[in-house]
Design a protein around this motif. Structure first.
Motif, PDB file in Angstrom:
ATOM      1  N   ASP A  97     -11.225  -0.496 -22.069  1.00 37.53           N
ATOM      2  CA  ASP A  97     -12.622  -0.778 -22.355  1.00 37.53           C
ATOM      3  C   ASP A  97     -13.308  -1.598 -21.263  1.00 37.53           C
ATOM      4  N   THR A  98     -12.588  -2.515 -20.625  1.00 37.94           N
ATOM      5  CA  THR A  98     -13.236  -3.294 -19.575  1.00 37.94           C
ATOM      6  C   THR A  98     -13.070  -2.642 -18.211  1.00 37.94           C
ATOM      7  N   ASN A  99     -12.184  -1.671 -18.130  1.00 37.16           N
ATOM      8  CA  ASN A  99     -11.894  -1.016 -16.858  1.00 37.16           C
ATOM      9  C   ASN A  99     -11.438  -1.996 -15.789  1.00 37.16           C
ATOM     10  N   ALA A 100     -10.841  -3.099 -16.254  1.00 36.30           N
ATOM     11  CA  ALA A 100     -10.406  -4.105 -15.294  1.00 36.30           C
ATOM     12  C   ALA A 100      -9.108  -3.708 -14.609  1.00 36.30           C
ATOM     13  N   GLY A 101      -8.340  -2.890 -15.274  1.00 38.50           N
ATOM     14  CA  GLY A 101      -7.057  -2.509 -14.702  1.00 38.50           C
ATOM     15  C   GLY A 101      -5.932  -3.451 -15.058  1.00 38.50           C
ATOM     16  N   LYS A 102      -6.232  -4.514 -15.796  1.00 33.82           N
ATOM     17  CA  LYS A 102      -5.128  -5.407 -16.137  1.00 33.82           C
ATOM     18  C   LYS A 102      -4.264  -4.748 -17.195  1.00 33.82           C
ATOM     19  N   SER A 103      -2.972  -5.026 -17.117  1.00 32.14           N
ATOM     20  CA  SER A 103      -2.004  -4.353 -17.967  1.00 32.14           C
ATOM     21  C   SER A 103      -1.222  -5.339 -18.805  1.00 32.14           C
ATOM     22  N   THR A 104      -0.803  -4.846 -19.973  1.00 36.49           N
ATOM     23  CA  THR A 104       0.118  -5.576 -20.821  1.00 36.49           C
ATOM     24  C   THR A 104       1.472  -4.891 -20.740  1.00 36.49           C
ATOM     25  N   PHE A 105       2.492  -5.654 -20.408  1.00 33.41           N
ATOM     26  CA  PHE A 105       3.815  -5.100 -20.176  1.00 33.41           C
ATOM     27  C   PHE A 105       4.736  -5.355 -21.366  1.00 33.41           C
ATOM     28  N   GLY A 106       5.700  -4.448 -21.537  1.00 32.02           N
ATOM     29  CA  GLY A 106       6.819  -4.722 -22.426  1.00 32.02           C
ATOM     30  C   GLY A 106       7.804  -5.657 -21.739  1.00 32.02           C
ATOM     31  N   ASP A 107       8.832  -6.036 -22.468  1.00 31.81           N
ATOM     32  CA  ASP A 107       9.813  -6.972 -21.920  1.00 31.81           C
ATOM     33  C   ASP A 107      10.910  -6.294 -21.098  1.00 31.81           C
ATOM     34  N   GLY A 108      10.852  -5.006 -20.959  1.00 33.12           N
ATOM     35  CA  GLY A 108      11.745  -4.321 -20.043  1.00 33.12           C
ATOM     36  C   GLY A 108      13.032  -3.843 -20.675  1.00 33.12           C
ATOM     37  N   THR A 109      13.604  -2.824 -20.045  1.00 32.80           N
ATOM     38  CA  THR A 109      14.927  -2.309 -20.384  1.00 32.80           C
ATOM     39  C   THR A 109      15.753  -2.303 -19.114  1.00 32.80           C
ATOM     40  N   THR A 110      16.905  -2.932 -19.164  1.00 31.04           N
ATOM     41  CA  THR A 110      17.802  -2.942 -18.016  1.00 31.04           C
ATOM     42  C   THR A 110      18.733  -1.745 -18.096  1.00 31.04           C
ATOM     43  N   LEU A 111      18.746  -0.963 -17.051  1.00 24.62           N
ATOM     44  CA  LEU A 111      19.591   0.230 -16.993  1.00 24.62           C
ATOM     45  C   LEU A 111      20.800  -0.037 -16.110  1.00 24.62           C
ATOM     46  N   THR A 112      21.972   0.159 -16.670  1.00 22.84           N
ATOM     47  CA  THR A 112      23.218   0.126 -15.913  1.00 22.84           C
ATOM     48  C   THR A 112      23.749   1.543 -15.823  1.00 22.84           C
ATOM     49  N   VAL A 113      24.226   1.925 -14.634  1.00 22.72           N
ATOM     50  CA  VAL A 113      24.769   3.265 -14.430  1.00 22.72           C
ATOM     51  C   VAL A 113      26.256   3.154 -14.128  1.00 22.72           C
ATOM     52  N   LYS A 114      27.064   3.790 -14.981  1.00 21.66           N
ATOM     53  CA  LYS A 114      28.516   3.777 -14.777  1.00 21.66           C
ATOM     54  C   LYS A 114      28.920   4.915 -13.846  1.00 21.66           C
ATOM     55  N   PRO A 115      29.857   4.652 -12.937  1.00 19.62           N
ATOM     56  CA  PRO A 115      30.285   5.728 -12.024  1.00 19.62           C
ATOM     57  C   PRO A 115      31.068   6.821 -12.749  1.00 19.62           C
TER      58      PRO A 115
END
Lengths: 115, 114
Positions: A97-115
């Motif tokens: 609505d304000t077109n400000a471009g500011k964002s609200t983020f989630g707290d993230g997901t850490t991805l681990t990749v096993k060989p």
């Protein structure tokens, strides 16, 4: 107020396996949605974004995300994960609505990749 | 071309001290954002500049925090009377015009208040 929930704090997948990271948002209107990746010592990098139109969005590094209005979700997917995909992933909703471009983020997901 | 740079990369200070964190945006970008990222959390919006003016400072937590962008390029985030709770990574991002333009993030300044 807008908000983003990433239900999975940490996910581990085997290299070559498929990946889905979940994101649910709360916003009163059609949202602007983003996925970012953050690798250690590096800044946030935009993977993909959704503003309107086709609900399946393609991004960089082979990632895609699907916007589902009925579920208030914007899940990130990759058919085959590479070891270099190990990082932290953030979903974000942008203010329209304000077109400000500011964002609200989630707290993230850490991805681990096993060989 | 050069991306967004932030200095210092790390800052350790004592409670009650004053600190300045600097952001150099991508050349030509009119919009500049500051975010704060606490451990285990996503970035939290602090302030948005369009050119030299602060278009939205609704995320600044209190009056100890202040930011400037006097020439519409480099920005400085200033924190007075630092508290231990101010410890976080401070991220800067810039975009060409603001709004829906892609934001490019710097590597951040890790602030530790002892």
């Amino acid at each position: 107020a807008q908000s983003v929930t990433q239900p999975d704090i940490h996910i581990t997948v085997s290299e070559g396996a498929s990946l889905e990271l979940r994101c649910n948002y709360s916003y009163g209107a059609t949202p602007y949605l983003f996925w970012y990746v953050q690798s250690p010592g590096q800044g946030l990098q935009l993977l993909l974004k959704y503003f309107s139109g086709d609900t399946l969005v393609q991004g960089i590094k082979g990632f895609e995300a699907e916007f589902k209005r009925s579920q208030s979700s914007f899940n990130l997917r990759k058919p085959s994960v590479h070891w270099s995909d190990a990082a932290e992933y953030f979903c974000a909703v942008g203010e329209v609505d304000t077109n400000a471009g500011k964002s609200t983020f989630g707290d993230g997901t850490t991805l681990t990749v096993k060989p | 071309g050069a991306g967004v740079s932030q200095t210092p990369s790390n800052k350790v200070t004592e409670k009650g001290k004053y600190v300045e964190l600097r952001c150099d945006p991508i050349s030509g970008h009119t919009a500049l954002y500051w975010y704060r990222q606490s451990l285990g959390q996503g970035p939290e919006f602090l302030i948005y500049f369009q050119g030299t003016g602060a278009a939205d400072d609704s995320g600044l937590p209190n009056d100890r925090f202040f930011a400037v962008r006097p020439e519409g390029s480099v920005s400085t985030l200033k924190i007075q009377r630092t508290e231990r709770g101010d410890s976080a990574v401070y991220l800067c991002a810039s975009s060409l015009y603001g709004g829906l333009e892609t934001q490019y993030f710097g590597p951040g300044t890790r602030l530790l208040v002892l």
